[in-house]
Design an enzyme around this catalytic site. Structure first.
Site, PDB file in Angstrom:
ATOM      1  N   CYS A   1       0.820  -1.227   0.000  1.00 15.53           N
ATOM      2  CA  CYS A   1       0.000   0.000   0.000  1.00 15.53           C
ATOM      3  C   CYS A   1       0.849   1.270   0.000  1.00 15.53           C
ATOM      4  CB  CYS A   1      -0.958   0.002   1.182  1.00 15.53           C
ATOM      5  SG  CYS A   1      -2.109  -1.373   1.125  1.00 15.53           S
TER       6      CYS A   1
ATOM      7  N   HIS B   1      -3.424   7.452   1.682  1.00 17.27           N
ATOM      8  CA  HIS B   1      -3.803   6.112   1.250  1.00 17.27           C
ATOM      9  C   HIS B   1      -5.213   5.861   1.777  1.00 17.27           C
ATOM     10  CE1 HIS B   1      -4.015   1.937   0.546  1.00 17.27           C
ATOM     11  NE2 HIS B   1      -3.825   1.574   1.795  1.00 17.27           N
TER      12      HIS B   1
ATOM     13  N   ASN C   1     -10.061  -0.150  -0.495  1.00 19.71           N
ATOM     14  CA  ASN C   1      -8.597  -0.040  -0.434  1.00 19.71           C
ATOM     15  C   ASN C   1      -8.009  -0.624  -1.723  1.00 19.71           C
ATOM     16  OD1 ASN C   1      -5.875  -0.342   0.081  1.00 19.71           O
ATOM     17  ND2 ASN C   1      -6.148  -1.106   2.171  1.00 19.71           N
TER      18      ASN C   1
END
Ligand code: UT7
EC number: 2.3.1.180
Length: 323
Positions: free
Chosen positions: A114, A250, A280
């Site tokens: 990520c 993020h 996500n």
């Protein structure tokens, strides 16, 4: 005078299929209410059968090049942040290079889960500042739907597929924090936290595997480490939270995003939020949010933008840039 890596184009691509939270109610012991209230996610996009990470990356790359008003002939390098490349090798970046008809320069993947896009931006900045490249296409693209365990309600409702891309170009600045472009970077990792977030398979263990996560542990690290890395990067640029126009975090969980903003003393009005629509998307989430934030009229030329991310590794970091 100082060299700067300046954003001259941005774009994104999302697969057509949109899956609302309610779809999971049919197969799992979960509810739309739980997913919304614990994560902020309302829906996500999933790639079609046969649609791969390099496909998503290619479309995002084309959109970014168009936004920059240039063709692939004018790009020197492609960096693609992904943990879900089409094949073990070659890199997804070289596949995008070929589809763009680019037969010069170089292309490679970066894998920091990520945090991948922040790592890729840092690499692109270094290539530009060292004179190895004048224009770099930086892409984040993922198909996390391919590594979900569809029986694990604590993970499979959280992730989605997508891609975003930026064009970075070498320009001269004055060497002050008023310059456009990347002003500072902070990168970190700590492999002791491997078991908090990982895929239980891979090439060397001879399987694809599924994503495993101790969500509440990652959550705890996230709020603390994200505010710290953002503040470290700001400090390196001689700036503070008060100078920030936009946090583009993020997009993993709205509660992490809110907690980080609060720790930094910033109101949610200064945060670009897309998690409700995409879930996500790992390394794709920041460039997606940058592209959508610009499209909404939130991010404007001259704005001070801070991107920050954390993920498997653990790996985390932040980039401060003036749009
Ligand atoms: O991008 C990489 C970084 N990743 C992240 O940042 C993710 C970080 N973590 C999170 O976003 C949150 O921790 C989650 C959204 C994953 C979970 O939220 P939480 O508030 O930390 O909940 P929890 O893990 O402590 O679980 C609370 C309860 C548990 O039940 P018990 O043990 O209290 O009875 C879970 O089994 O919620 C249960 N649960 C669910 N219930 C309904 C877990 N998943 C679900 C679900 N539906 N989908």
């Amino acid at each position: 005078m100082a060299g700067r890596a300046v954003v001259t184009g941005v774009g994104h691509y999302l697969p057509e299929r949109i899956v609302p939270n309610s779809a999971f109610e049919e197969t799992l012991d979960t509810t739309d209410e739980w997913i919304r209230s614990r994560s902020g996610i309302e829906r996500r996009h999933f790639a079609a059968e046969g649609e791969t990470t390099s496909d998503l990356a290619f479309h995002a790359a084309r959109a970014a090049l168009e936004d920059a008003g240039i063709t692939a002939d004018e790009i020197d390098a492609i960096i693609l942040a992904t943990s879900t490349a089409d094949l073990t090798f070659p890199s997804a970046a070289t596949m995008v290079q070929a589809r763009l008809g680019m037969t010069h320069g170089f292309a490679f993947d970066v894998q920091a889960v990520c945090a991948g896009f922040v790592y890729a931006l840092s690499n692109a900045n270094a290539l530009i500042l060292s004179g190895q490249a004048k224009r770099v296409l930086v892409i984040g693209a993922e198909t996390f739907s391919r590594i979900m365990d569809w029986t694990d309600r604590s993970t499979c409702v959280l992730f989605g597929d997508g891609a975003g891309a930026l064009v970075l170009e070498a320009q001269e600045g004055e060497g002050s924090a008023q310059d456009r472009g990347i002003l500072s970077v902070d990168l970190n990792s700590d492999g002791r936290y491997r078991d908090l977030l990982y895929v239980d398979g891979g090439v060397s263990t001879q399987s694809t595997g599924h994503l495993r996560m101790q969500g509440n542990q990652v959550f705890r690290h996230a709020v603390e480490k994200l505010a710290k890395t953002a503040e470290t990067a700001l400090d390196r640029a001689g700036l503070t939270s008060a100078d920030v126009d936009w946090i583009v975090p993020h997009q993993a969980n709205i509660r992490i995003i809110q907690g980080t903003a609060k720790k930094m003393g910033l109101s949610m009005e200064k945060v670009v939020v897309t998690v409700q629509d995409h879930g996500n998307t790992s390394a794709a989430s920041i460039p997606l949010a940058l592209s959508i934030g610009k499209g909404r009229g939130q991010i404007k030329p001259g704005d001070l933008v801070v991107t920050e991310a954390i993920g498997g590794g653990l790996a985390w970091g932040a980039v401060v840039l003036r749009w």
